[in-house]
Design an enzyme around this catalytic site. Structure first.
Site, PDB file in Angstrom:
ATOM      1  N   SER A  70      10.222  68.905  34.491  1.00 53.63           N
ATOM      2  CA  SER A  70      11.691  68.836  34.344  1.00 53.63           C
ATOM      3  C   SER A  70      12.191  67.990  35.504  1.00 53.63           C
ATOM      4  CB  SER A  70      12.278  70.244  34.443  1.00 53.63           C
ATOM      5  OG  SER A  70      13.671  70.206  34.665  1.00 53.63           O
ATOM      6  N   TYR A  80      12.779  78.574  38.428  1.00 52.32           N
ATOM      7  CA  TYR A  80      12.551  77.458  37.509  1.00 52.32           C
ATOM      8  C   TYR A  80      12.259  76.178  38.302  1.00 52.32           C
ATOM      9  CZ  TYR A  80      13.338  74.373  33.487  1.00 52.32           C
ATOM     10  OH  TYR A  80      13.183  73.446  32.486  1.00 52.32           O
TER      11      TYR A  80
HETATM   12  N1  LIG Z   1      16.076  71.998  27.260  1.00 46.85           N
HETATM   13  C1  LIG Z   1      16.155  71.281  28.368  1.00 46.85           C
HETATM   14  O1  LIG Z   1      17.229  70.744  28.714  1.00 46.85           O
HETATM   15  C2  LIG Z   1      14.921  71.084  29.213  1.00 46.85           C
HETATM   16  C3  LIG Z   1      15.000  70.223  30.319  1.00 46.85           C
HETATM   17  C4  LIG Z   1      13.874  70.048  31.107  1.00 46.85           C
HETATM   18  C5  LIG Z   1      12.689  70.698  30.800  1.00 46.85           C
HETATM   19  N2  LIG Z   1      12.646  71.536  29.737  1.00 46.85           N
HETATM   20  C6  LIG Z   1      11.374  72.207  29.460  1.00 46.85           C
HETATM   21  O2  LIG Z   1      10.966  71.889  28.150  1.00 46.85           O
HETATM   22  C7  LIG Z   1      10.137  72.936  27.637  1.00 46.85           C
HETATM   23  C8  LIG Z   1      10.672  73.343  26.276  1.00 46.85           C
HETATM   24  O3  LIG Z   1      12.021  73.780  26.442  1.00 46.85           O
HETATM   25  P1  LIG Z   1      13.028  73.965  25.218  1.00 46.85           P
HETATM   26  O4  LIG Z   1      14.329  73.384  25.606  1.00 46.85           O
HETATM   27  O5  LIG Z   1      12.393  73.542  23.962  1.00 46.85           O
HETATM   28  O6  LIG Z   1      13.181  75.564  25.292  1.00 46.85           O
HETATM   29  P2  LIG Z   1      13.113  76.644  24.112  1.00 46.85           P
HETATM   30  O7  LIG Z   1      13.488  77.937  24.738  1.00 46.85           O
HETATM   31  O8  LIG Z   1      13.873  76.153  22.936  1.00 46.85           O
HETATM   32  O9  LIG Z   1      11.568  76.643  23.735  1.00 46.85           O
HETATM   33  C9  LIG Z   1      10.582  77.235  24.537  1.00 46.85           C
HETATM   34  C10 LIG Z   1       9.552  77.863  23.622  1.00 46.85           C
HETATM   35  O10 LIG Z   1       8.531  78.422  24.435  1.00 46.85           O
HETATM   36  C11 LIG Z   1       8.181  79.680  23.883  1.00 46.85           C
HETATM   37  N3  LIG Z   1       7.636  80.545  24.921  1.00 46.85           N
HETATM   38  C12 LIG Z   1       8.285  81.102  25.961  1.00 46.85           C
HETATM   39  N4  LIG Z   1       7.464  81.889  26.660  1.00 46.85           N
HETATM   40  C13 LIG Z   1       6.261  81.826  26.052  1.00 46.85           C
HETATM   41  C14 LIG Z   1       5.001  82.435  26.293  1.00 46.85           C
HETATM   42  N5  LIG Z   1       4.818  83.294  27.330  1.00 46.85           N
HETATM   43  N6  LIG Z   1       3.979  82.158  25.480  1.00 46.85           N
HETATM   44  C15 LIG Z   1       4.147  81.323  24.426  1.00 46.85           C
HETATM   45  N7  LIG Z   1       5.313  80.716  24.128  1.00 46.85           N
HETATM   46  C16 LIG Z   1       6.355  80.969  24.944  1.00 46.85           C
HETATM   47  C17 LIG Z   1       9.471  80.238  23.305  1.00 46.85           C
HETATM   48  O11 LIG Z   1       9.231  81.227  22.311  1.00 46.85           O
HETATM   49  C18 LIG Z   1      10.136  78.988  22.762  1.00 46.85           C
HETATM   50  O12 LIG Z   1       9.838  78.779  21.406  1.00 46.85           O
HETATM   51  C19 LIG Z   1      10.173  74.042  28.680  1.00 46.85           C
HETATM   52  O13 LIG Z   1       9.019  73.963  29.488  1.00 46.85           O
HETATM   53  C20 LIG Z   1      11.402  73.715  29.483  1.00 46.85           C
HETATM   54  O14 LIG Z   1      11.343  74.232  30.782  1.00 46.85           O
HETATM   55  C21 LIG Z   1      13.721  71.742  28.927  1.00 46.85           C
END
Ligand SMILES: NC(=O)c1ccc[n+]([C@@H]2O[C@H](COP(=O)([O-])OP(=O)(O)OC[C@H]3O[C@@H](n4cnc5c(N)ncnc54)[C@H](O)[C@@H]3O)[C@@H](O)[C@H]2O)c1
Length: 259
Positions: free
Chosen positions: A145, A158
């Site tokens: 991120s 985070y």
């Molecule tokens: N959305 C943003 O703006 C953003 C920005 C930077 C980084 N990220 C990163 O991108 C990745 C995906 O984020 P997103 O926005 O799709 O979030 P999201 O919450 O929509 O998706 C995350 C998924 O991970 C799954 N998950 C959580 N804990 C888990 C576990 N212990 N075992 C298996 N699955 C698990 C959840 O069920 C969910 O489906 C993450 O690593 C997040 O930190 C997101």
């Protein structure tokens, strides 16, 4: 225009596949020709995510918790049983945790975020790398991120976890040497998603949601990113077009950390 970034015949294993970025990524990787093994702890959402994929993806859904080593070993074994190899590993599952300043963050809440975002990513690489090293080919993409590059208030665990993902990515790239396995990470910025909304609402409690235009004020491109824009970079890093790219942290943030 010819689509140069093709993934025909490649097997892509994706964690967090039921989430916003995970779904966009399995959709794009499948459209580019990959077979998909989708992993998430949310079984219902995972089924919905793979139901939307084309038949050519020959998708397999595996419900697993990425913090549990036996379950990580299980999803890797499942991918091998189903597909015989793993060419691409998108190590993406993550949580935002509590949105609180350091002084009111509980130790349990802090550890929970590290468990999913750091231990989960570590275990994924620990179990996928032997497969790829034996194949002498493969591409791992971890999701970090921009919170892994700069400080971010109210999300200390985070921020720590995403700095760790970048460090683990670089270490893995070094350890892979000239094995044919490349390891990179993506650093998404503010992506229009459930997770971003949760962070913005946590920082700005109250009845009126903060409009996206205000959230985007400090982004040079003046808008939030889309999940498919993260997926595009993952597809590139997964492909043979990225054959000389390893140990990198790719920002997908509309210029946010450049400002
Ligand atoms: N959305 C943003 O703006 C953003 C920005 C930077 C980084 N990220 C990163 O991108 C990745 C995906 O984020 P997103 O926005 O799709 O979030 P999201 O919450 O929509 O998706 C995350 C998924 O991970 C799954 N998950 C959580 N804990 C888990 C576990 N212990 N075992 C298996 N699955 C698990 C959840 O069920 C969910 O489906 C993450 O690593 C997040 O930190 C997101």
């Amino acid at each position: 225009m010819t689509d140069r970034i093709r993934l025909d015949g490649k097997v892509a294993l994706v964690t967090g596949a039921a989430g916003v970025i995970g779904r966009a990524t399995i959709t794009l990787l499948a459209a580019r020709g990959a077979r998909i093994v989708a992993v998430d702890c949310n079984a219902n959402a995972l089924q919905q995510a793979i139901a939307a994929l084309p038949a050519s993806a020959q998708a397999l859904a595996q419900t697993a918790d990425v913090t549990q080593e036996d379950q990580v070993a299980g999803y890797v074994r499942g991918a091998l049983d189903h597909c015989g190899r793993i060419d691409v590993f998108y190590n993406n599952a993550g949580i935002e945790g509590d949105i609180t300043p350091i002084v009111s963050t509980s130790l349990d809440a802090f550890r929970r975020v590290l468990d999913v975002n750091v231990v989960g990513v570590f275990l994924g690489m620990k179990h996928v790398l032997p497969v790829m090293l034996q194949q002498r080919a493969g591409s791992i993409i971890n999701t970090a991120s921009i919170a892994g590059l700069i400080g971010s208030n109210d999300i200390v665990a985070y921020t720590a976890s995403k700095h760790a993902v970048i460090g683990m990515t670089k270490t893995a790239a070094l350890e892979c040497g000239d094995s044919g396995v490349r390891v990179n990470c993506v650093c998404p910025g503010l992506i229009d998603s459930r997770m971003l909304s949760a962070i913005v609402e946590g920082r700005n409690p109250g009845p009126t949601p903060v409009p996206n235009e205000r959230v985007a004020e400090r982004i040079p491109l003046r808008r939030l990113g889309r999940a498919d824009e993260v997926a595009s970079i993952v597809a590139f890093l997964a492909s043979d077009d990225a054959s000389y790219v390893s140990g990198s942290a790719y920002t997908v943030d509309g210029g946010r950390v450049a400002s």
